[in-house]
Design a protein around this motif. Structure first.
Motif, mmCIF file in Angstrom:
data_model
loop_
_atom_site.group_PDB
_atom_site.id
_atom_site.type_symbol
_atom_site.label_atom_id
_atom_site.label_comp_id
_atom_site.label_asym_id
_atom_site.label_seq_id
_atom_site.Cartn_x
_atom_site.Cartn_y
_atom_site.Cartn_z
ATOM 1 N N GLU A 1 0.750 -1.199 -0.110
ATOM 2 C CA GLU A 1 -0.041 0.006 -0.069
ATOM 3 C C GLU A 1 0.674 1.237 -0.130
ATOM 4 O OE1 GLU A 1 -2.568 -3.225 1.872
ATOM 5 O OE2 GLU A 1 -0.369 -2.668 2.012
ATOM 6 N N PHE A 2 1.929 1.268 0.479
ATOM 7 C CA PHE A 2 2.840 2.402 0.620
ATOM 8 C C PHE A 2 4.336 2.175 1.116
ATOM 9 C CE2 PHE A 2 0.807 1.769 4.868
ATOM 10 C CZ PHE A 2 1.951 1.789 5.533
ATOM 11 N N ARG B 1 8.735 11.126 4.221
ATOM 12 C CA ARG B 1 8.176 11.159 2.723
ATOM 13 C C ARG B 1 7.711 9.850 2.470
ATOM 14 N NH1 ARG B 1 12.048 11.139 -2.589
ATOM 15 N NH2 ARG B 1 9.909 10.172 -2.932
ATOM 16 N N ASN B 2 6.743 9.618 1.507
ATOM 17 C CA ASN B 2 6.607 8.411 0.923
ATOM 18 C C ASN B 2 7.068 8.353 -0.497
ATOM 19 O OD1 ASN B 2 4.466 9.589 -0.524
ATOM 20 N ND2 ASN B 2 2.802 8.928 0.903
ATOM 21 N N GLU B 3 6.579 7.647 -1.264
ATOM 22 C CA GLU B 3 6.832 7.477 -2.639
ATOM 23 C C GLU B 3 6.559 8.912 -3.364
ATOM 24 O OE1 GLU B 3 6.942 3.526 -5.015
ATOM 25 O OE2 GLU B 3 5.060 3.440 -3.619
ATOM 26 N N PHE B 4 5.564 9.582 -2.939
ATOM 27 C CA PHE B 4 4.759 10.608 -3.597
ATOM 28 C C PHE B 4 4.842 12.013 -3.188
ATOM 29 C CE2 PHE B 4 2.518 6.575 -4.546
ATOM 30 C CZ PHE B 4 2.703 6.392 -5.824
ATOM 31 N N VAL B 5 4.898 11.953 -1.593
ATOM 32 C CA VAL B 5 4.648 13.060 -1.111
ATOM 33 C C VAL B 5 5.741 13.461 0.279
ATOM 34 C CG1 VAL B 5 3.199 14.632 0.371
ATOM 35 C CG2 VAL B 5 2.328 12.983 -1.198
ATOM 36 N N SER B 6 6.336 14.282 0.392
ATOM 37 C CA SER B 6 7.288 14.525 1.270
ATOM 38 C C SER B 6 6.588 15.724 2.359
ATOM 39 C CB SER B 6 8.416 15.281 0.901
ATOM 40 O OG SER B 6 8.720 16.319 0.354
ATOM 41 N N LEU C 1 -0.230 8.065 5.410
ATOM 42 C CA LEU C 1 0.960 7.284 4.746
ATOM 43 C C LEU C 1 0.660 6.909 3.269
ATOM 44 C CD1 LEU C 1 1.810 4.669 7.871
ATOM 45 C CD2 LEU C 1 3.055 6.626 6.677
ATOM 46 N N GLU C 2 -0.485 6.856 2.834
ATOM 47 C CA GLU C 2 -1.005 6.466 1.729
ATOM 48 C C GLU C 2 -1.243 7.582 0.673
ATOM 49 O OE1 GLU C 2 -3.575 2.736 1.580
ATOM 50 O OE2 GLU C 2 -3.687 3.212 3.534
ATOM 51 N N THR C 3 -1.053 8.800 1.010
ATOM 52 C CA THR C 3 -1.455 10.145 0.230
ATOM 53 C C THR C 3 -0.765 9.999 -0.918
ATOM 54 O OG1 THR C 3 -0.067 11.299 1.506
ATOM 55 C CG2 THR C 3 -2.437 11.470 2.157
ATOM 56 N N ALA D 1 -3.116 17.520 -2.149
ATOM 57 C CA ALA D 1 -4.460 17.740 -1.972
ATOM 58 C C ALA D 1 -4.892 16.544 -0.924
ATOM 59 C CB ALA D 1 -5.096 17.631 -3.385
ATOM 60 N N GLU D 2 -4.550 15.175 -1.310
ATOM 61 C CA GLU D 2 -4.671 14.126 -0.495
ATOM 62 C C GLU D 2 -4.287 14.468 1.184
ATOM 63 O OE1 GLU D 2 -5.531 10.742 -3.781
ATOM 64 O OE2 GLU D 2 -3.893 10.367 -2.200
ATOM 65 N N PHE D 3 -2.849 14.731 1.074
ATOM 66 C CA PHE D 3 -2.401 15.022 2.267
ATOM 67 C C PHE D 3 -2.913 15.978 3.119
ATOM 68 C CE2 PHE D 3 0.881 16.158 5.620
ATOM 69 C CZ PHE D 3 1.715 14.962 5.547
ATOM 70 N N ARG D 4 -3.354 17.070 2.466
ATOM 71 C CA ARG D 4 -4.007 18.064 3.451
ATOM 72 C C ARG D 4 -5.481 18.005 3.957
ATOM 73 N NH1 ARG D 4 -5.290 22.932 0.129
ATOM 74 N NH2 ARG D 4 -5.593 24.004 2.260
ATOM 75 N N ASP D 5 -6.114 16.814 2.991
ATOM 76 C CA ASP D 5 -7.347 16.368 3.388
ATOM 77 C C ASP D 5 -7.123 15.489 4.594
ATOM 78 O OD1 ASP D 5 -10.487 16.028 2.618
ATOM 79 O OD2 ASP D 5 -9.681 13.673 2.492
ATOM 80 N N GLY D 6 -6.101 14.803 4.536
ATOM 81 C CA GLY D 6 -5.712 13.803 5.781
ATOM 82 C C GLY D 6 -5.834 14.427 6.932
#
Length: 786
Positions: free
Chosen positions: A289-290, A307-312, A406-408, A412-417
């Motif tokens: 998943e991440f 960071r994850n693969e997409f977001v720091s 973790l999965e964002t 936008a997804e991170f801010r929503d989380g």
């Protein structure tokens, strides 16, 4: 005789060597082989690299969270157990009277009770993650008994299973020290009872990005009885483990300002991490998943910064104001609420104290919250009955925030989380691989009827809270045209911001320096942003030094100081003489400006609350405010007079400590940082247990933070600094670069006790891998949870 002494010394050396060898080997744990556990669905791999960082690799996210908690327990069980005792108000049962006041504070605030109230509101997804984490932690308690850290036995701690409600209480604990308004309002009340200038001393907040002044109504602090009682301020004894206060810097640049064409993010949380192995826990988490890497808060699943693969993402403290004090109108055993006579609610508590008698508490509460004025630990110096209302006692959030991150896959997804993060007040910097950058504040902040929350208000009124600031309207900035975002604990509210979010902020100097650097017409590489973390230009000094020079140069006895400052470039390196002169002189000038107005028994309380006074008093100095004059003398002193007097005191202090030769007056000789073991902070044997002291660059006002608390002893020892440094280039899909001011294992003598500290001291970085292939390539040990 000489031979006898030699034999004795040899025996002592052998004894010490043997003791160290025994302790090191008896305080180790299994890093290879396997443990048989029962809660996982599939085997979990735990790989450790050459720096001791654990990477958990699992076949699903529930197992990776179980693995995170298992390895955290293996490394930090002692730290977790002691923080649990502090949060529950049970630390005195372990350490005796030294922790009694801390226990009283925690029992009155009732973090455990608040967590139990808020837990049922969490959704299924969040409860599942908390359960997985507890399962992993508790599995270690079952299978790791033979390798528990010796620190537990030395204090007589017997680990107990972790529960999801306890994890929530940890988030409340962190939230308590994120919002400083309780201390601010207590100080405001005490000042109002002691000086008619209290309103003039309220904090000043400046956002350099604002073009218009925000206007909020501030009620008078002349309320309540304002009769001083016989108490005087007594600082809470330093706890065995430091409370987790967060300061920090973060910034991110977009692709338009980066050489790689992708965003780059930087973060360096400033906390008191002198007690080894430090506050934060480095870890990598990998499952289908991440894949994510960074630092975690011990006891909470997921990552705080990394960071994850997409977001720091990286954090600073936003200091959201979640607390209000109310002065209650009382009649005997009753108080008035909406003018109705109402009985106090009461709780009775027994605090057990090691080697002493138990202490019985009766805790009163009103509709607003617990009555804190009944207890000396809160330092209320008036006769008022004061209660505390805290938003975290009322939270109904369906998540804790971390469980969503973790999965964002984008900003936008991170801010929503982050919308679920009621309990902690962060300024997040965020960057993604798609090119977006953002700043987002978090926390549950009330909307007040009077649009302000700086001072205590009357309790016998209608509800003064009109709900909470909508999460999407908390301070934020997304993809600004200038191509960068950054925060440094300063006021981030923009023009026309309609809400009172807080008035407890850092002075703007660090943010001013971020602005100066990132506004340059150039493109930056990851190495440039790493170097920026170590920047020691003091923008406050750039403002005041010319004023100091002009005054000092006029007097024969201070001309040499003027010469030193004239040659200084505002860089606070450890070898800088100008940094010593400036900081000592500024420190002395503050006393001369303010101490004649401050009541003697409130001085320490005032100076310890640095963000309360720093920007405001600097304003007094810059404008030659009426506070400049010493009210205890018939003459009217000018700023020049006080600067010269501060200069003379500066010469005396530096000469006494460093000698007559001004070449020896270097900053690093009086500005140091000391790391130490929780078993012995200083004195004989502390060095053997890992303690060490070294010169520290920077100050309160530099990006490379070397923060110190103003004190009567004129000590400049660093207590707040970049305990973790990271730079994440979103063009690099293998790693981010980082370093921790300590290590992974809270076990004295363990090889991971301060495994990253040497490189932290020299400014180096190590890779924090996001690539599974690189993790396996650099794995030195593999442990399987079967």
């Amino acid at each position: 005789m000489k031979k006898t002494i030699l034999y004795i010394l040899l025996i002592v050396a052998l004894f010490i060597t043997g003791a160290v060898w025994y302790a090191a080997n008896s305080n180790n744990y299994k890093r290879e082989g396997s443990f048989k556990i029962s809660k996982n669905k599939f085997p979990i791999q735990i790989h450790r690299d050459e720096n001791g960082i654990a990477y958990v690799i699992a076949e699903n996210k529930e197992d990776v969270i179980r693995g995170q908690a298992f390895v955290l327990a293996q490394d930090r069980l002692f730290q977790i157990e002691f923080y649990r005792a502090i949060i529950k108000g049970e630390a005195a049962s372990l350490l005796g009277n030294s922790m009694l006041q801390s226990d009283i504070k925690m029992q009155v605030l009732n973090l455990v009770g608040n967590a139990k109230k808020s837990y049922p509101y969490l959704d299924k997804e969040t409860k599942e993650m908390l359960t997985w984490y507890c399962e992993g932690f508790n599995e270690y308690l079952k299978v790791g008994k033979d390798e528990f850290p010796i620190e537990l036995s030395l204090l007589g701690i017997k680990p107990k299973p972790l529960t999801p409600e306890e994890i929530v209480s940890i988030t409340h604990f962190i939230g308590l020290f994120h919002s400083q308004n309780l201390e601010d309002e207590v100080l405001s009340l005490n000042l109002a009872a002691s000086t008619d200038k209290a309103l003039e001393l309220l904090p000043l907040s400046i956002n350099l990005d604002r073009t218009k002044k925000l206007s909020f109504t501030t009620d008078s602090v002349s309320m309540g009885s304002l009769n001083r009682n016989d108490n005087s301020f007594k600082a809470l004894p330093t706890p065995f483990l430091s409370y987790p206060k967060l300061g920090s810097n973060n910034w991110a640049i977009s692709g338009k300002k980066s050489k790689s064409g992708k965003p780059i993010l930087s973060n360096d949380p400033h906390v008191d991490a002198r007690m080894l192995p430090g506050t934060f826990y480095p870890i990598g988490l990998m499952c289908p998943e991440f894949k994510a890497v960074g630092i975690a808060t011990p006891g909470i699943p997921g990552l705080l910064s990394g960071r994850n693969e997409f977001v720091s993402f990286g954090v600073t403290n936003a200091y959201g104001d979640s607390q209000d004090l109310f002065i209650e109108e009382t009649e005997g055993k009753f108080y008035r609420y909406k003018d109705k006579k109402t009985p106090f609610e009461k709780r009775k508590i027994i605090i057990k104290v090691k080697d002493s008698l138990d202490v019985a508490l009766e805790i009163r509460a009103t509709k607003n919250g617990p009555v804190i004025s009944d207890f000396a630990v809160f330092n209320i110096l008036t006769d008022d009955v004061v209660s505390l209302r805290w938003s975290l006692a009322e939270t109904k959030s369906n998540s804790i925030g971390f469980d969503r991150l973790l999965e964002t896959k984008n900003v936008a997804e991170f801010r929503d989380g982050l919308k679920g993060m009621d309990n902690m007040f962060f300024n997040y910097a965020i960057a993604d691989v798609h090119g977006s950058i953002a700043h987002q504040s978090t926390g549950l902040v009330p909307i007040r009827k009077n649009n302000g929350g700086e001072v205590p208000t009357k309790g016998n009124e209608d509800d003064t809270w009109l709900g909470f600031i909508p999460k999407e309207e908390l301070p934020n900035m997304v993809n600004p045209e200038r191509g960068w975002i950054g925060t440094a604990n300063h006021d981030t509210r923009p023009d026309e911001y309609p809400y009172y979010y807080s008035n407890h902020f850092s002075p703007y100097y660090r943010y001013q320096r971020i602005t100066e650097i990132l506004s340059e017409n150039k493109k930056f590489a990851a190495d440039d942003l790493w170097t920026m973390i170590f920047d020691v230009k003091n923008m406050q000094a750039e403002l005041f030094t010319p004023v100091f020079i002009a005054a000092l140069a006029e007097k024969e006895e201070t001309k040499e100081l003027a010469t030193i400052l004239a040659a200084w470039t505002y860089q606070e390196d450890i070898n800088s003489i100008g940094a010593s002169v400036y900081n000592v002189l500024y420190n002395e000038l503050l006393y001369l400006v303010m101490n004649d107005e401050l009541p003697d028994d409130i001085e320490d309380m005032y100076w310890e609350n640095v963000y309360y006074w720093n920007q405001k008093v600097d304003g007094f100095i810059a404008s030659e405010n009426n506070f400049i004059d010493n009210i205890n003398t018939p003459e009217k002193e000018t700023l020049k007079d006080l600067i010269v007097e501060a200069g003379i005191k500066t010469q005396q202090l530096l000469t006494e400590r460093l000698g007559d030769n001004q070449e020896n007056w270097t900053w690093g000789k009086i500005h140091t940082v000391r790391f130490f073991s929780p078993l012995r902070k200083e004195g004989f044997g502390s060095d053997l247990l890992g303690a060490e002291v070294f010169a520290k660059a920077g100050s309160n006002q530099t990006l490379n933070r070397g923060g110190f608390i103003k004190n009567r002893e004129r000590e400049f020892d660093t207590s707040w600094f970049s305990s973790f440094r990271m730079v994440a280039d979103m063009n690099d899909d293998e790693k981010m670069i980082g370093i921790l001011s300590g290590g992974s294992a809270a076990r004295i003598f363990h090889p991971y006790y301060k495994s990253q500290l040497e490189k932290w001291k020299t400014g180096e970085w190590i890779p924090y891998w996001i690539s599974k292939e690189k993790v396996l390539e650099h794995s030195e040990y593999e442990l399987i949870l079967e």
